[in-house]
Design a protein around this motif. Structure first.
Motif, mmCIF file in Angstrom:
data_model
loop_
_atom_site.group_PDB
_atom_site.id
_atom_site.type_symbol
_atom_site.label_atom_id
_atom_site.label_comp_id
_atom_site.label_asym_id
_atom_site.label_seq_id
_atom_site.Cartn_x
_atom_site.Cartn_y
_atom_site.Cartn_z
ATOM 1 N N LYS A 105 -52.113 9.765 -26.357
ATOM 2 C CA LYS A 105 -51.262 9.718 -25.157
ATOM 3 C C LYS A 105 -50.762 11.107 -24.812
ATOM 4 C CE LYS A 105 -49.477 5.012 -25.674
ATOM 5 N NZ LYS A 105 -50.460 4.401 -24.816
ATOM 6 N N TYR B 48 -47.715 12.653 -22.427
ATOM 7 C CA TYR B 48 -46.540 12.204 -21.682
ATOM 8 C C TYR B 48 -46.323 13.088 -20.460
ATOM 9 C CZ TYR B 48 -45.959 8.967 -25.404
ATOM 10 O OH TYR B 48 -46.196 7.939 -26.272
ATOM 11 N N ARG C 233 -40.542 14.389 -19.584
ATOM 12 C CA ARG C 233 -39.836 14.710 -20.835
ATOM 13 C C ARG C 233 -38.492 14.007 -20.799
ATOM 14 N NH1 ARG C 233 -36.382 18.650 -19.237
ATOM 15 N NH2 ARG C 233 -36.853 19.226 -17.091
ATOM 16 N N GLU D 199 -49.164 9.012 -19.578
ATOM 17 C CA GLU D 199 -48.048 8.082 -19.370
ATOM 18 C C GLU D 199 -47.072 8.722 -18.392
ATOM 19 O OE1 GLU D 199 -46.959 5.149 -20.975
ATOM 20 O OE2 GLU D 199 -48.760 4.867 -22.215
#
Ligand SMILES: *[C@@H]1O[C@H](CO)[C@@H](O)[C@H](O)[C@H]1NC(C)=O
Ligand SMILES: *[C@@H]1O[C@H](CO)[C@@H](O)[C@H](O)[C@H]1NC(C)=O
Ligand SMILES: *[C@@H]1O[C@H](CO)[C@@H](O)[C@H](O)[C@H]1NC(C)=O
Ligand SMILES: *[C@@H]1O[C@H](CO)[C@@H](O)[C@H](O)[C@H]1NC(C)=O
Ligand SMILES: CC(=O)N[C@H]1CO[C@H](CO)[C@@H](O)[C@@H]1O
Ligand SMILES: [Cu+2]
Length: 578
Positions: A50, A52, A55, A105
């Motif tokens: 994954k 991201y 944050r 994601e």
């Protein structure tokens, strides 16, 4: 006493020798792997890494993030018994790059910027065809540009086919704007995927491995639904087909079906092995409970009609990148290239200890060959015996969606799909409205408006049409009466109004499957039918203009998502105007 068992082994030995010898010649002195030699369900289904796209602030709230993802040439193991394969892989580094690439994601309302870097060598690992409109860098290298499929984002971030670049940006295409794409993630939560979109090379760049999943989540609206969640119970299944040589290399036929016209291009790529998350026929151990699967069809041309061997139903909760209003149950469903199914399967209701995800879609769809023992199987679920508590559920209502409001459409357009053939009856190229990609823009929707598009399929294949930026609802699928007469007129006039589409679109109505009644970005256009869609070029929920300049250069595109068609050249520009 020793002779008997040996005699018993002899037929097996002969069978093994025979299956080795049965491998096909690739036309260039190499041998193709016979899929019968690959044992099914021996590799575990991988989960892609994954990345991201947000944050977390000090207070735990998600905030905008920037990530860098590169494209690398490396080796990938597609099956226990296939030697390592040279691929093009996406990843945050060469070591972590995978096929498919990492799952990005994102969080609804929190922008993600991605710098896409090309670290590919000077030569492609697959053959391509210079006689179709193709990105050709003066200084060599592999042209790539990344499109986020289903994303609502500015034109400069849309991965326009002419915005390609090579390693270190040594060469760039005429519409190249910059290496960083900005994805505002303002749309509803749902499933997207990213993949290469370079002019004339999309089919080979995806075959080489340049694709990955992207998901936008909205905890505020999704958590209360209480669907199966978390990395164990909410999983991506990225499905595609590939053929391999015995040395492990990817096989794409280097001889075209009309070699005197197009030395390499063929109308549809079909691979011998079906892969999920980069493994051929993998298996996944599951508990007796509900799972959510986001199934992305990342094949070049193969349609899949999925079912489970133990008869368990699929409960559809979304279509492409949007939730359905209510769940829809099916035991079998058709997924075209680049379509995404979002389904829940409840393994607690299984009467068996395993289930094979099967496919029975003919290829090419719908008139081609039937599936066989190999491409008729996709993966296996091994269902654990123990009981598990399952707090998830499938709610009666999922997410409100605006109605299509067809009466508000301000413009009616016609998109006719043509296939052209050589004297030998082999397809040479395909066009939308008889126009190549470079001809002047004809589709110029006003920002904030809705339009009716009549998509007329004058070919024998089913073509999944994908519109960038806009979302659409399928209003009607109607068979053409006297299709040959109508096609005849269209071949002479290329004008659906003059050819009286209204008098021909009077045949059988085929209902849109319930699980595809929501807002979509790809739909399957049936041969010999006119499919009426309502396309909306505004924010779905509010009907307002986009919060970015959608009118900017280089604009958008719409195209057939059979990649071999898109490349030659079933793709047209789409320009939003004020
Ligand atoms: C990535 O790693 C492979 C070995 O796995 C190597 O052959 C290749 O040159 C590397 N690429 C880059 C850009 O470093
Ligand atoms: C490659 O394509 C050519 C032309 O269509 C065909 O004759 C040949 O059989 C194909 N080779 C393989 C190995 O599929
Ligand atoms: C996957 O998508 C391709 C092209 O869009 C299509 O031809 C194929 O049928 C689809 N396969 C599945 C399993 O949905
Ligand atoms: C389709 O395009 C070709 C090539 O531009 C042209 O020769 C032909 O007349 C066009 N057909 C129609 C019906 O417009
Ligand atoms: C398979 C199929 O239905 N093909 C039809 C596609 O459409 C054209 C013209 O509309 C017909 O001529 C084909 O028979
Ligand atoms: Cu097509």
């Amino acid at each position: 006493m020793m002779i008997k068992p040996l005699l018993f082994l002899l037929p097996i030995l002969l069978l093994v020798l025979f299956s080795l010898a049965a491998a096909d010649d690739d036309g260039n002195g190499g041998l193709l792997i016979n899929p019968a030699k690959l044992e099914m369900f021996v590799d575990e289904l991988p989960d892609m890494p994954k990345v991201y796209g947000f944050r977390l602030n000090k207070d735990g709230a998600p905030a905008a993030a920037h990530v860098t993802i590169g494209m690398y040439q490396k080796k990938w193991k597609f099956h226990r018994d296939i030697p390592p394969t040279t691929v093009f892989a996406f990843g945050t580094s060469n070591e972590t790059a995978t096929v498919p690439g990492p799952t990005i994601e994102a969080v609804h309302g929190v922008p993600t910027s991605v710098t896409w870097e090309n670290h590919l060598p000077s030569e492609h690992i697959l053959p391509s065809d210079p006689t179709i409109p193709t990105a050709t860098p003066k200084l060599g290298g592999v042209p790539t540009v990344v499109h986020l499929h289903g994303g609502i984002h500015p034109p400069a971030s849309d991965g326009h086919s002419a915005a390609w670049f090579t390693s270190s940006f040594r060469s760039t295409g005429p519409s190249f704007v910059g290496p960083t794409s900005y994805y505002p993630n303002i749309q509803d939560p749902g499933n997207l995927w990213y993949h290469d979109h370079a002019m004339g090379l999309t089919r080979v760049n995806l075959l080489a491995g340049l694709l990955g999943s992207y998901v936008i989540r909205s905890p505020r609206v999704e958590d209360p639904l209480n669907l199966p969640s978390g990395p164990r119970f909410d999983r991506h299944l990225v499905v595609f087909d590939r053929s391999f040589r015995t040395d492990g290399s990817l096989f794409l036929n280097s001889t075209g079906n009309n070699p005197s016209i197009h030395p390499q291009w063929q109308p549809e790529y079909f691979g011998d092995a079906i892969l999920v998350n980069g493994k051929a026929w993998p298996s996944l151990r599951v508990a007796r409970r509900k799972y959510r699967f986001r199934i992305i069809n990342a094949s070049n041309a193969r349609f899949y009609r999925f079912s489970l061997s133990n008869g368990l139903p699929f409960v559809h909760v979304g279509s492409d990148n949007n939730y359905l209003r209510r769940p829809v149950t099916s035991t079998k469903f058709l997924l075209a290239p680049s379509e995404i199914a979002d389904v829940v399967v409840d393994f607690s209701r299984s009467t068996t200890d395993s289930a094979v995800l099967a496919n029975d879609a003919p290829y090419p769809y719908p008139t081609g060959d039937p599936t066989d023992e190999f491409n008729g199987k996709v993966m296996k679920f091994v269902i654990r015996k123990d009981e598990t508590t399952d707090p998830s559920r499938i709610p009666k209502r999922l997410m409100a969606q605006p109605p299509p409001a067809a009466h508000r459409a301000v413009k009616t357009r016609y998109v006719a799909m043509y296939e052209f053939e050589s004297e030998t009856g082999e397809p040479t190229h395909l066009l939308l409205n008889n126009k190549t990609f470079d001809e002047p823009i004809t589709e110029t929707p006003r920002e904030g408006s809705s339009e009716i598009w009549n998509v007329i399929n004058l070919t024998e294949d089913n073509h999944p049409l994908h519109v960038h930026l806009g979302l659409f609802v399928v209003l009607e699928q109607r068979e053409l009466e006297d299709p040959d007469g109508f096609k005849d007129c269209m071949t002479k006039k290329n004008d659906a109004v003059a050819c009286r589409l209204d008098r021909h679109a009077t045949g059988k109505r085929v209902p849109v499957p319930k699980y595809e009644k929501g807002w979509k970005n790809v739909f399957k256009m049936m041969p010999g039918y006119v499919t009426r869609i309502l396309v909306r070029f505004s924010m779905l929920k509010t009907g307002l203009a986009y919060p970015f300049d959608a009118k900017a250069e280089p604009g958008y595109v719409y195209h057939c998502h059979i990649l071999d068609h898109e490349d030659n050249v079933m793709m047209r520009p789409l320009k939003i105007i004020a």
